[in-house]
Design a protein around this motif. Structure first.
Motif: not given
Length: 147
Positions: A110-112, A69-74, A99-100, A117-120
């Motif tokens: 966004a905070s760290l 997923l792109v989110e995994q790469v991010l 989503a991103i 949390a969002g990516l996870s």
């Protein structure tokens, strides 16, 4: 002179099956069919609509562990390079993926904790669509992603 590897041609029957899934775009169908042709093939995507539909298809089991997923790469980039670096890279392009855009916030501030949390959350949602999961297991600095 370097030897070029042979280009893989998508399997016509798989391509036909994929073209029957309306949420899978024709270009994605070709990429997925080529991925399935190569035993070591992997496919990177951010199209969660297509993945949700694909998870209901018998081909999902053949894609087990082969989609990134792109989110995994991010998430890997976040863990490797930090929040500021990631937000700087995404800022001008965040509207490309809804989503991103939601994860990074409307002002891309966004905070760290919220980024993580969002990516996870998105990774977990898509990982749990079918068993075995189509989503590849990646190792990050902080945790092992779903396998």
């Amino acid at each position: 002179m370097a030897k070029m590897s042979a280009m893989l041609v998508p399997d016509a029957s798989i391509l036909e099956d994929l073209n029957g899934i309306t949420q899978v775009d024709p270009g994605e169908a070709v990429l997925i069919a080529v991925t399935l042709r190569d035993p070591a093939g992997m496919f990177i995507t951010g199209d969660k609509r297509a993945l949700r539909a694909l998870a209901q298809h018998p081909l999902a089991t053949r894609l087990a562990g082969r989609i990134v997923l792109v989110e995994q790469v991010l998430e890997l980039c976040l863990n490797q390079n930090g929040r500021e670096w990631l937000l700087t890279c995404i800022r001008e392009h965040r509207a490309i993926d809804k989503a991103i855009a939601m994860i990074v916030g409307s002002n891309c501030d966004a905070s760290l904790e919220n980024l993580s949390a969002g990516l996870s959350s998105y990774i977990g949602e898509i990982s749990n669509l079918c068993e075995p999961s189509m989503i590849a297991c990646l190792i990050t600095a902080n945790r092992k992603l779903p396998s």
